[in-house]
Enzyme design. Sequence first.
Site, mmCIF file in Angstrom:
data_model
loop_
_atom_site.group_PDB
_atom_site.id
_atom_site.type_symbol
_atom_site.label_atom_id
_atom_site.label_comp_id
_atom_site.label_asym_id
_atom_site.label_seq_id
_atom_site.Cartn_x
_atom_site.Cartn_y
_atom_site.Cartn_z
ATOM 1 N N LYS A 273 -12.721 -30.419 68.952
ATOM 2 C CA LYS A 273 -13.837 -31.506 68.787
ATOM 3 C C LYS A 273 -12.964 -32.509 70.189
ATOM 4 O O LYS A 273 -12.219 -32.899 69.789
ATOM 5 C CB LYS A 273 -13.189 -32.112 67.393
ATOM 6 C CG LYS A 273 -14.533 -32.635 67.067
ATOM 7 C CD LYS A 273 -14.808 -34.559 67.386
ATOM 8 C CE LYS A 273 -13.264 -35.806 67.459
ATOM 9 N NZ LYS A 273 -13.848 -36.824 68.092
ATOM 10 N N GLY B 54 -18.802 -34.845 68.754
ATOM 11 C CA GLY B 54 -18.529 -36.028 67.036
ATOM 12 C C GLY B 54 -17.777 -36.966 66.911
ATOM 13 O O GLY B 54 -16.380 -36.791 67.834
ATOM 14 N N GLY C 221 -14.352 -38.640 65.561
ATOM 15 C CA GLY C 221 -13.160 -38.116 64.489
ATOM 16 C C GLY C 221 -13.692 -37.438 62.808
ATOM 17 O O GLY C 221 -12.999 -36.934 62.432
ATOM 18 N N PRO C 222 -13.591 -38.775 62.285
ATOM 19 C CA PRO C 222 -13.422 -38.503 60.749
ATOM 20 C C PRO C 222 -14.897 -37.879 60.192
ATOM 21 O O PRO C 222 -14.497 -37.089 58.667
ATOM 22 C CB PRO C 222 -14.018 -39.821 60.017
ATOM 23 C CG PRO C 222 -13.655 -41.074 60.956
ATOM 24 C CD PRO C 222 -13.779 -40.382 62.606
ATOM 25 N N GLY D 16 -14.568 -34.491 63.624
ATOM 26 C CA GLY D 16 -13.079 -33.674 63.690
ATOM 27 C C GLY D 16 -12.078 -33.209 62.118
ATOM 28 O O GLY D 16 -11.707 -32.216 62.048
ATOM 29 N N GLU E 30 0.447 -33.298 69.377
ATOM 30 C CA GLU E 30 1.416 -33.914 70.400
ATOM 31 C C GLU E 30 0.910 -35.607 69.637
ATOM 32 O O GLU E 30 -0.388 -36.240 70.269
ATOM 33 C CB GLU E 30 0.431 -33.716 71.889
ATOM 34 C CG GLU E 30 1.839 -33.904 72.328
ATOM 35 C CD GLU E 30 1.103 -35.361 73.304
ATOM 36 O OE1 GLU E 30 2.432 -36.383 73.034
ATOM 37 O OE2 GLU E 30 0.528 -34.826 74.466
ATOM 38 N N CYS F 178 0.456 -41.579 76.938
ATOM 39 C CA CYS F 178 2.038 -41.558 75.622
ATOM 40 C C CYS F 178 3.317 -41.453 75.905
ATOM 41 O O CYS F 178 4.009 -41.802 75.637
ATOM 42 C CB CYS F 178 1.305 -40.362 74.606
ATOM 43 S SG CYS F 178 1.011 -38.990 75.837
ATOM 44 N N GLU G 36 3.584 -48.758 69.877
ATOM 45 C CA GLU G 36 3.063 -48.149 70.962
ATOM 46 C C GLU G 36 1.290 -48.816 71.227
ATOM 47 O O GLU G 36 0.780 -48.917 70.482
ATOM 48 C CB GLU G 36 2.511 -46.508 70.824
ATOM 49 C CG GLU G 36 1.464 -45.809 72.104
ATOM 50 C CD GLU G 36 1.444 -44.107 72.128
ATOM 51 O OE1 GLU G 36 1.144 -43.835 70.352
ATOM 52 O OE2 GLU G 36 1.377 -43.440 72.826
HETATM 53 P P1 NAP Z 1 -6.860 -40.811 67.570
HETATM 54 O O1 NAP Z 1 -7.673 -42.101 66.511
HETATM 55 O O2 NAP Z 1 -5.412 -40.105 67.539
HETATM 56 O O3 NAP Z 1 -7.908 -40.346 68.505
HETATM 57 C C1 NAP Z 1 -7.683 -38.659 68.414
HETATM 58 C C2 NAP Z 1 -8.628 -36.784 68.136
HETATM 59 O O4 NAP Z 1 -8.708 -37.608 67.104
HETATM 60 C C3 NAP Z 1 -10.095 -38.325 68.698
HETATM 61 O O5 NAP Z 1 -10.751 -37.073 69.022
HETATM 62 C C4 NAP Z 1 -10.851 -38.623 67.471
HETATM 63 O O6 NAP Z 1 -11.977 -38.481 67.253
HETATM 64 C C5 NAP Z 1 -9.880 -36.622 66.806
HETATM 65 N N1 NAP Z 1 -9.906 -38.361 65.177
HETATM 66 C C6 NAP Z 1 -10.019 -39.340 65.209
HETATM 67 N N2 NAP Z 1 -9.231 -39.237 63.131
HETATM 68 C C7 NAP Z 1 -9.416 -38.171 63.161
HETATM 69 C C8 NAP Z 1 -9.945 -37.791 61.709
HETATM 70 N N3 NAP Z 1 -10.013 -38.273 60.862
HETATM 71 N N4 NAP Z 1 -9.225 -36.500 61.513
HETATM 72 C C9 NAP Z 1 -9.721 -35.553 62.403
HETATM 73 N N5 NAP Z 1 -9.878 -36.008 63.875
HETATM 74 C C10 NAP Z 1 -9.135 -37.292 63.995
HETATM 75 O O7 NAP Z 1 -6.588 -41.856 68.887
HETATM 76 P P2 NAP Z 1 -7.764 -43.103 68.751
HETATM 77 O O8 NAP Z 1 -8.341 -44.324 67.343
HETATM 78 O O9 NAP Z 1 -8.426 -43.300 69.644
HETATM 79 O O10 NAP Z 1 -6.438 -44.441 69.711
HETATM 80 C C11 NAP Z 1 -5.174 -45.117 68.867
HETATM 81 C C12 NAP Z 1 -3.719 -45.175 69.319
HETATM 82 O O11 NAP Z 1 -4.101 -43.575 69.091
HETATM 83 C C13 NAP Z 1 -3.546 -45.880 71.092
HETATM 84 O O12 NAP Z 1 -3.981 -46.980 70.567
HETATM 85 C C14 NAP Z 1 -2.810 -45.352 70.745
HETATM 86 O O13 NAP Z 1 -2.118 -45.436 71.042
HETATM 87 C C15 NAP Z 1 -2.788 -43.719 70.251
HETATM 88 N N6 NAP Z 1 -3.101 -42.416 71.243
HETATM 89 C C16 NAP Z 1 -2.219 -41.566 71.753
HETATM 90 C C17 NAP Z 1 -2.105 -40.769 72.497
HETATM 91 C C18 NAP Z 1 -1.258 -39.462 72.785
HETATM 92 O O14 NAP Z 1 -1.777 -38.819 73.722
HETATM 93 N N7 NAP Z 1 -0.711 -39.189 72.276
HETATM 94 C C19 NAP Z 1 -4.140 -40.155 73.220
HETATM 95 C C20 NAP Z 1 -4.826 -41.352 72.429
HETATM 96 C C21 NAP Z 1 -4.373 -42.141 71.362
HETATM 97 P P3 NAP Z 1 -12.226 -40.541 67.860
HETATM 98 O O15 NAP Z 1 -12.627 -40.453 69.311
HETATM 99 O O16 NAP Z 1 -13.584 -39.726 67.209
HETATM 100 O O17 NAP Z 1 -11.563 -41.605 67.210
#
Ligand code: NAP
Length: 464
Positions: free
Chosen positions: A170, A201, A203-204, A207, A245, A279, A371
Amino acid sequence: MKAHDGMYIGGQWRPAAGPDTIAVVNPADEQVIAHVPAGTAEDVDAAVRAAREAFPAWAATPPAERAAGIAALRDVLVARKDEIAETVTAELGAPLALSRTVHAGVPVLVAGSYAELAASYSFEERIGNSTVLLEPVGVVGAITPWNYPLHQVVAKVAPALAAGCTVVLKPAEDTPLTAQLFAEAIHEAGLPAGVFNLVTGLGPVAGQALAAHEDVDLVSFTGSTAVGRQIGATAGAAVKRVALELGGKSANVILPSADLAKAVSVGIANVMSNSGQTCSAWTRMLVHKNQYDEALALAAAAVAKYVPGERVGPLVNAKQQQRVRGYIEKGLAEGARLVAGGPEAPYETGYYVSPTVFADVTWDMTIAQEEIFGPVLSILKYEDEEDALRIANGTVYGLAGAVWAADEAEAVAFARRMDTGQVDINGGRFNPLAPFGGYKQSGVGRELGPHGLSEYLQTKSLQF
Ligand code: NAP
Ligand code: MG
């Protein structure tokens, strides 16, 4: 941009179960470039079933043949590198030069490393009177973010396939086109139907369904700490393996003996690359009090070369742009001083943020603890080495870092005391085989190289 209107499941593109779609936006000009299907729990279930069906045969495939499949995948990634770079630029906004070298280039190295590892790894070991078999964990649910849209996919799928696991991916909603291209590459490489499956699709919805699916044996997630925590809890309740990660707030420690000009300029480049959406970026620069003013002057000169729209791309979406501008405002409100940049967006169109450098940042300020995920660097002053170590280790994160000193041994001695998973010594080069992953709240587990492969294996001991 070309987009598929279905899911890649069981070796073919199949219609999605529901009618909803996700609009893909180019963050440089805010134009909608494509639509992809928004998967539901039904799509996830079909994909997990396909992965489960494919698992026994793939697990029983000799490692040398799995290696050949991954090598073929690497070759397709090489052949299609221009298309990959253009797609990443279109949906993430990265400058084309960065998309070519890093976004399209690094996955080739990582896929190549797993083609070699699958062929050479010992999936059996002898311990005393036992033979230990290293067997694949099973069906992997992979959930990836948008910041390195192909690398983060390959860093999970290549070792999973090398181990003999099958995968359901996903990808992030902001970068699904790169994931669809990857599915095409898997198909073109001739990998067996069902060993890799893609459900685009939200995340919520998709995912969440994948992380909670009872027939997934291991969940491998890269993204925010907030979502990672939730996925870890879900996996814990179901007693399934999980790899997380998560975020970072890494320190770039410049010891007094270091080449200050080089350390500052490499440090700026590190934070500005990919618009700060990395990250492992060294977002806190630590400088000795006697060199502080000189470092600020060097930083101001270095950051001037990072012009938004040229060397620095936009952020991935409007929400991230707002979030980062909010952090810059917070830094000012808490008393930090701007050396470059600021909260105003440099352009009316596109999700750009001005490359920003803060001085007079103390370790406890929000901008030094959380972050930010944008082109924002904080420069902190330390009194002596013990103070530098306290500041470097003084966050909940521990993903990466850097140490600079005239003498390599001096830098290594400091690096040994850092609570973090990776440290670059005097600007050390990227190594696709070195384990990558976090101490403390930066995560659980490691990716890349043999350590990354072992995440997808479980042991069975036979006693003789
Ligand atoms: P995120 O929501 O954690 O997204 C990562 C992945 O998880 C995406 O595929 C996302 O789908 C999915 N996801 C979201 N909610 C989920 C749930 N409840 N259950 C399962 N999967 C779920 O990150 P973001 O909102 O894109 O970014 C927010 C912050 O996260 C950034 O500002 C940054 O600080 C941090 N971040 C860190 C990394 C890293 O490499 N460590 C990478 C990205 C972001 P969707 O795309 O549909 O939300
Ligand atoms: Mg999200």
